[in-house]
Enzyme design. Structure first.
Site, short mmCIF file in Angstrom:
data_model
loop_
_atom_site.label_atom_id
_atom_site.label_comp_id
_atom_site.label_asym_id
_atom_site.label_seq_id
_atom_site.Cartn_x
_atom_site.Cartn_y
_atom_site.Cartn_z
N GLY A 49 12.39 7.99 8.25
CA GLY A 49 12.75 9.39 8.08
C GLY A 49 11.70 10.27 8.71
O GLY A 49 10.55 9.86 8.88
N GLN A 54 7.04 17.87 10.21
CA GLN A 54 6.22 16.76 10.70
C GLN A 54 6.13 16.73 12.22
O GLN A 54 5.32 15.98 12.77
CB GLN A 54 6.75 15.42 10.20
CG GLN A 54 6.62 15.26 8.70
CD GLN A 54 7.15 13.92 8.28
OE1 GLN A 54 8.34 13.75 8.05
NE2 GLN A 54 6.24 12.95 8.20
N CYS A 98 4.03 7.71 4.66
CA CYS A 98 4.43 8.95 5.34
C CYS A 98 3.83 8.95 6.74
O CYS A 98 2.63 8.66 6.91
CB CYS A 98 3.95 10.17 4.55
SG CYS A 98 4.38 11.73 5.30
N LEU A 99 4.65 9.28 7.74
CA LEU A 99 4.16 9.30 9.11
C LEU A 99 3.05 10.33 9.31
O LEU A 99 2.21 10.16 10.20
CB LEU A 99 5.31 9.57 10.08
CG LEU A 99 6.39 8.48 10.14
CD1 LEU A 99 7.52 8.89 11.09
CD2 LEU A 99 5.80 7.14 10.54
N HIS A 140 12.20 12.19 -0.29
CA HIS A 140 10.89 12.29 0.38
C HIS A 140 10.93 13.33 1.49
O HIS A 140 10.06 14.19 1.59
CB HIS A 140 10.50 10.91 0.94
CG HIS A 140 9.21 10.90 1.68
ND1 HIS A 140 8.06 10.38 1.15
CD2 HIS A 140 8.89 11.35 2.93
CE1 HIS A 140 7.07 10.52 2.04
NE2 HIS A 140 7.56 11.10 3.13
N GLU A 141 11.96 13.26 2.35
CA GLU A 141 12.05 14.20 3.47
C GLU A 141 12.36 15.62 2.98
O GLU A 141 11.85 16.60 3.53
CB GLU A 141 13.10 13.74 4.49
CG GLU A 141 12.83 12.37 5.10
CD GLU A 141 11.43 12.19 5.68
OE1 GLU A 141 10.82 13.18 6.13
OE2 GLU A 141 10.95 11.04 5.68
N HIS A 144 9.28 17.43 2.16
CA HIS A 144 8.63 18.01 3.34
C HIS A 144 9.16 19.40 3.64
O HIS A 144 8.39 20.28 4.05
CB HIS A 144 8.83 17.12 4.58
CG HIS A 144 7.86 15.99 4.67
ND1 HIS A 144 6.51 16.18 4.89
CD2 HIS A 144 8.06 14.65 4.60
CE1 HIS A 144 5.91 15.00 4.94
NE2 HIS A 144 6.83 14.07 4.76
#
Length: 184
Positions: A49, A54, A98-99, A140-141, A144
């Protein structure tokens, strides 16, 4: 059709990660290029994701592929202007990464299901309940898009375990700011 946008992943603690996003108003080729570029970056980064903040955008968009497999484009989803209407099911604890926080992992508790109102890349309105791993990715996304990060959801043990990695990211960000100042 326009070419996908080229993006790099923004790393913690960049302030763009804390900004709330604004709704998408135009469902056009530009949006499709953004979504395609975000999917490309997500796969290149080996994620499942990726949210617009991000990649430095303050738009209410995230993309996902719950298998993280670019050879399965039928698993690709673009979630535009989402609102989580409700949560349901048992709360379960699973490890998340997380990226924007490479090397940081934490056990996060989330409900197993969520009802989401959103739009697809063509502007079609959707209201659907998602469950399991797909629901976890969406939650999660969605965080963000609200400026909420993995570090905000961590328990004390995970904060201690990840302290060095988080401090390294902060130091790298400070150095990047200093490097920019010296160039100007």
């Amino acid at each position: 059709m326009s070419e996908p946008k080229s993006f790099e992943v923004v790393l913690f603690p960049d302030p763009v990660l804390r900004k709330e996003t604004v709704p998408v108003t135009a469902f056009d080729d530009e949006l499709k290029a953004i979504v395609d570029g975000m999917l490309e970056r997500m796969f290149e980064s080996q994620g499942v994701g990726l949210a617009a903040p991000q990649v430095g955008l303050t738009k209410s968009i995230f993309v996902l592929n719950d298998e993280g497999d670019k050879d399965k484009p039928d698993r690709n989803m673009a979630i535009i202007n989402p609102t989580i209407k409700s949560f349901a099911g048992k709360k379960t604890r699973h490890e998340e990464g997380c990226l924007s926080l490479p090397g940081v992992h934490a056990d996060i508790t989330r409900p197993d299901r969520c009802l989401v109102h959103h739009f697809d890349v063509d502007g079609n309105e959707i209201e659907k309940e998602y469950e399991g791993f797909l629901s976890r990715i969406i939650q999660h996304e969605y965080d963000h898009l609200q400026g909420v990060l993995l570090v905000d959801r961590m328990g004390a043990g995970d904060k201690m375990k990840n302290r060095a990695a988080v401090e390294d990211l902060k130091a790298a960000y400070r150095q990047q700011l200093e490097d920019r100042k010296s160039v100007v």
